[in-house]
Design a protein around this motif. Structure first.
Motif, PDB file in Angstrom:
ATOM      1  N   MET A   1       0.842  -1.207   0.000  1.00 42.00           N
ATOM      2  CA  MET A   1       0.000   0.000   0.000  1.00 42.00           C
ATOM      3  C   MET A   1       0.871   1.249   0.000  1.00 42.00           C
ATOM      4  SD  MET A   1      -2.434   1.432   3.030  1.00 42.00           S
ATOM      5  CE  MET A   1      -2.931   3.138   2.954  1.00 42.00           C
ATOM      6  N   CYS A   2       0.558   2.162  -0.905  1.00 43.87           N
ATOM      7  CA  CYS A   2       1.247   3.459  -0.945  1.00 43.87           C
ATOM      8  C   CYS A   2       2.754   3.300  -0.950  1.00 43.87           C
ATOM      9  CB  CYS A   2       0.805   4.338   0.219  1.00 43.87           C
ATOM     10  SG  CYS A   2       1.416   6.030   0.118  1.00 43.87           S
ATOM     11  N   GLN A   3       3.296   2.637  -1.952  1.00 39.03           N
ATOM     12  CA  GLN A   3       4.732   2.433  -2.010  1.00 39.03           C
ATOM     13  C   GLN A   3       5.438   3.734  -2.336  1.00 39.03           C
ATOM     14  OE1 GLN A   3       6.225  -0.414  -1.176  1.00 39.03           O
ATOM     15  NE2 GLN A   3       4.184  -1.159  -0.685  1.00 39.03           N
ATOM     16  N   ALA A   4       6.550   3.982  -1.671  1.00 41.97           N
ATOM     17  CA  ALA A   4       7.316   5.205  -1.891  1.00 41.97           C
ATOM     18  C   ALA A   4       7.874   5.238  -3.308  1.00 41.97           C
ATOM     19  CB  ALA A   4       8.453   5.299  -0.883  1.00 41.97           C
ATOM     20  N   GLU A   5       7.680   6.378  -3.972  1.00 44.54           N
ATOM     21  CA  GLU A   5       8.247   6.635  -5.290  1.00 44.54           C
ATOM     22  C   GLU A   5       7.787   5.629  -6.347  1.00 44.54           C
ATOM     23  OE1 GLU A   5       9.681   9.300  -5.737  1.00 44.54           O
ATOM     24  OE2 GLU A   5      10.196   9.911  -3.721  1.00 44.54           O
ATOM     25  N   SER A   6       6.707   4.884  -6.110  1.00 41.17           N
ATOM     26  CA  SER A   6       6.261   3.911  -7.097  1.00 41.17           C
ATOM     27  C   SER A   6       4.759   3.754  -7.006  1.00 41.17           C
ATOM     28  CB  SER A   6       6.962   2.561  -6.859  1.00 41.17           C
ATOM     29  OG  SER A   6       6.452   1.596  -7.745  1.00 41.17           O
ATOM     30  N   VAL A   7       4.076   4.149  -8.070  1.00 42.09           N
ATOM     31  CA  VAL A   7       2.627   4.018  -8.094  1.00 42.09           C
ATOM     32  C   VAL A   7       2.240   3.348  -9.405  1.00 42.09           C
ATOM     33  CG1 VAL A   7       0.430   5.224  -8.008  1.00 42.09           C
ATOM     34  CG2 VAL A   7       2.363   6.101  -6.709  1.00 42.09           C
ATOM     35  N   THR A   8       1.672   2.160  -9.332  1.00 49.95           N
ATOM     36  CA  THR A   8       1.285   1.442 -10.544  1.00 49.95           C
ATOM     37  C   THR A   8      -0.146   1.752 -10.932  1.00 49.95           C
ATOM     38  OG1 THR A   8       0.671  -0.465  -9.184  1.00 49.95           O
ATOM     39  CG2 THR A   8       2.915  -0.409 -10.054  1.00 49.95           C
TER      40      THR A   8
ATOM     41  N   ALA B   1       9.101  15.994   4.887  1.00 53.91           N
ATOM     42  CA  ALA B   1      10.045  15.274   4.033  1.00 53.91           C
ATOM     43  C   ALA B   1       9.579  13.836   3.801  1.00 53.91           C
ATOM     44  CB  ALA B   1      11.435  15.287   4.673  1.00 53.91           C
ATOM     45  N   VAL B   2       9.023  13.211   4.840  1.00 49.03           N
ATOM     46  CA  VAL B   2       8.496  11.847   4.695  1.00 49.03           C
ATOM     47  C   VAL B   2       7.286  11.833   3.769  1.00 49.03           C
ATOM     48  CG1 VAL B   2       7.367   9.942   5.930  1.00 49.03           C
ATOM     49  CG2 VAL B   2       9.385  11.040   6.920  1.00 49.03           C
ATOM     50  N   LEU B   3       6.389  12.799   3.929  1.00 47.29           N
ATOM     51  CA  LEU B   3       5.183  12.845   3.099  1.00 47.29           C
ATOM     52  C   LEU B   3       5.516  13.028   1.625  1.00 47.29           C
ATOM     53  CD1 LEU B   3       2.804  15.040   5.305  1.00 47.29           C
ATOM     54  CD2 LEU B   3       2.877  12.547   5.110  1.00 47.29           C
ATOM     55  N   ARG B   4       6.599  13.750   1.335  1.00 47.32           N
ATOM     56  CA  ARG B   4       6.985  13.949  -0.067  1.00 47.32           C
ATOM     57  C   ARG B   4       7.402  12.640  -0.731  1.00 47.32           C
ATOM     58  NH1 ARG B   4       9.113  18.993   1.860  1.00 47.32           N
ATOM     59  NH2 ARG B   4      11.155  18.054   2.249  1.00 47.32           N
ATOM     60  N   ARG B   5       7.786  11.651   0.067  1.00 49.42           N
ATOM     61  CA  ARG B   5       8.195  10.352  -0.471  1.00 49.42           C
ATOM     62  C   ARG B   5       7.011   9.414  -0.675  1.00 49.42           C
ATOM     63  NH1 ARG B   5      11.966   7.746   3.548  1.00 49.42           N
ATOM     64  NH2 ARG B   5      11.954   6.144   1.929  1.00 49.42           N
ATOM     65  N   LEU B   6       5.831   9.804  -0.183  1.00 52.23           N
ATOM     66  CA  LEU B   6       4.661   8.928  -0.246  1.00 52.23           C
ATOM     67  C   LEU B   6       3.598   9.580  -1.127  1.00 52.23           C
ATOM     68  CD1 LEU B   6       4.538   7.990   3.535  1.00 52.23           C
ATOM     69  CD2 LEU B   6       5.302   6.532   1.661  1.00 52.23           C
TER      70      LEU B   6
ATOM     71  N   HIS C   1      11.087   6.728  15.699  1.00 50.89           N
ATOM     72  CA  HIS C   1      10.820   5.622  14.777  1.00 50.89           C
ATOM     73  C   HIS C   1       9.930   6.049  13.620  1.00 50.89           C
ATOM     74  CE1 HIS C   1      11.202   3.443  18.857  1.00 50.89           C
ATOM     75  NE2 HIS C   1      12.384   3.520  18.297  1.00 50.89           N
ATOM     76  N   PHE C   2       9.647   7.350  13.524  1.00 54.17           N
ATOM     77  CA  PHE C   2       8.761   7.815  12.468  1.00 54.17           C
ATOM     78  C   PHE C   2       9.478   7.789  11.121  1.00 54.17           C
ATOM     79  CE2 PHE C   2       4.993   9.950  11.038  1.00 54.17           C
ATOM     80  CZ  PHE C   2       5.401  10.665   9.927  1.00 54.17           C
ATOM     81  N   GLY C   3       8.764   7.331  10.105  1.00 55.05           N
ATOM     82  CA  GLY C   3       9.314   7.289   8.757  1.00 55.05           C
ATOM     83  C   GLY C   3       8.248   6.810   7.793  1.00 55.05           C
ATOM     84  N   ALA C   4       8.612   6.655   6.529  1.00 49.00           N
ATOM     85  CA  ALA C   4       7.651   6.258   5.506  1.00 49.00           C
ATOM     86  C   ALA C   4       7.051   4.885   5.799  1.00 49.00           C
ATOM     87  CB  ALA C   4       8.327   6.266   4.134  1.00 49.00           C
ATOM     88  N   ASP C   5       7.903   3.914   6.137  1.00 49.16           N
ATOM     89  CA  ASP C   5       7.404   2.566   6.421  1.00 49.16           C
ATOM     90  C   ASP C   5       6.506   2.558   7.651  1.00 49.16           C
ATOM     91  OD1 ASP C   5       8.769   1.571   4.260  1.00 49.16           O
ATOM     92  OD2 ASP C   5      10.518   0.935   5.424  1.00 49.16           O
TER      93      ASP C   5
ATOM     94  N   GLN D   1       2.577   1.495   7.732  1.00 50.42           N
ATOM     95  CA  GLN D   1       2.146   0.390   8.585  1.00 50.42           C
ATOM     96  C   GLN D   1       1.023   0.813   9.523  1.00 50.42           C
ATOM     97  OE1 GLN D   1       5.321  -1.496  10.778  1.00 50.42           O
ATOM     98  NE2 GLN D   1       3.909  -2.385  12.267  1.00 50.42           N
ATOM     99  N   LEU D   2       1.170   1.975  10.148  1.00 50.36           N
ATOM    100  CA  LEU D   2       0.137   2.445  11.068  1.00 50.36           C
ATOM    101  C   LEU D   2      -1.172   2.732  10.335  1.00 50.36           C
ATOM    102  CD1 LEU D   2       2.104   4.800  13.490  1.00 50.36           C
ATOM    103  CD2 LEU D   2       1.115   2.562  13.999  1.00 50.36           C
ATOM    104  N   TRP D   3      -1.084   3.328   9.162  1.00 54.99           N
ATOM    105  CA  TRP D   3      -2.313   3.608   8.417  1.00 54.99           C
ATOM    106  C   TRP D   3      -3.010   2.305   8.016  1.00 54.99           C
ATOM    107  CZ3 TRP D   3      -5.444   7.531   7.818  1.00 54.99           C
ATOM    108  CH2 TRP D   3      -6.441   7.445   6.829  1.00 54.99           C
ATOM    109  N   HIS D   4      -2.231   1.324   7.596  1.00 55.79           N
ATOM    110  CA  HIS D   4      -2.792   0.035   7.192  1.00 55.79           C
ATOM    111  C   HIS D   4      -3.482  -0.656   8.366  1.00 55.79           C
ATOM    112  CE1 HIS D   4      -3.224  -3.659   4.899  1.00 55.79           C
ATOM    113  NE2 HIS D   4      -2.675  -4.322   5.899  1.00 55.79           N
TER     114      HIS D   4
END
Length: 207
Positions: free
Chosen positions: A1-8, A31-36, A118-122, A126-129
């Motif tokens: 779900m919501c892979q960084a820098e990759s949307v198919t 900065a994290v949001l810009r990667r998602l 521990h905050f980051g893109a992953d 994970q928390l949203w999922h």
């Protein structure tokens, strides 16, 4: 779900409100949001009252809420936001250890808690999922599996499992062998004293 820098395929964009009185953390979150690609910044707030006002105006899908803030803490702000907007998801963020959270955090209406370290893109994905899996999800850091202290010490000194050290003038029972680590550990130089009975004693010395 919501892979960084990759949307198919097109994904719904989730708007995010960042609430924190510290500018460096707000900057890090942006900065994290810009990667998602599926998360988009909706706004920033520096206090609880400002967060409540902005939620009324922009109605974000997610609020990243700091706990400790002036005027109104994040727990009280979360209660008011969730009461007025039950569909808004709130994640609490702070530097509290998971066992030291304020008593009102789990019952504030927030869906999850994450330590800022521990905050980051992953972590955000994970928390949203898992936002609906438990009443109050908590993201725990990965555990480091270390060998028992005696085994770790024996490996460091390369001692065989069942062999006594030889008795010699250089290795008397009364004095033992002294060896210090090459690199100080937390500002201390660790000295090992090993007797012929293979007992190792550690004595820290200030560096």
């Amino acid at each position: 779900m919501c892979q960084a820098e990759s949307v198919t395929s097109p994904l719904p964009v989730l708007t995010v409100l960042v609430v924190d009185d510290q500018a460096p953390f707000r900057f890090a979150v942006k900065a994290v949001l810009r990667r998602l690609p599926c998360f988009q910044l909706a706004g920033e707030a520096k206090s609880g009252p400002e967060a409540i006002t902005l939620v009324d105006e922009v109605h974000p899908a997610l609020v990243l809420m700091d706990i400790n803030m002036p005027e109104m803490n994040g727990i009280e702000a979360t209660r008011r936001i969730v009461a007025a907007h039950p569909d808004v998801v709130v994640f609490l963020c702070s530097t509290h250890d998971i066992t030291d959270l304020p008593p009102g955090a789990p019952t504030s209406g927030a869906r999850a808690y994450i330590n800022k370290e521990h905050f980051g893109a992953d972590a955000l994905r994970q928390l949203w999922h898992n936002r609906d899996s438990t009443p109050f999800a908590r993201l725990l850091p990965p555990l480091r599996h270390l060998p028992p202290p005696r085994q770790h010490l024996r490996r460091s000194l390369r001692l065989p499992p069942s062999r006594r050290l030889p008795s010699s003038p250089a290795c008397q029972p009364s004095s033992g062998i002294r060896a210090s680590t090459a690199t100080p550990v937390f500002g201390l130089r660790i000295t090992f004293t090993i007797s012929p009975s293979r007992t190792a004693r550690l004595r820290p010395q200030a560096t």
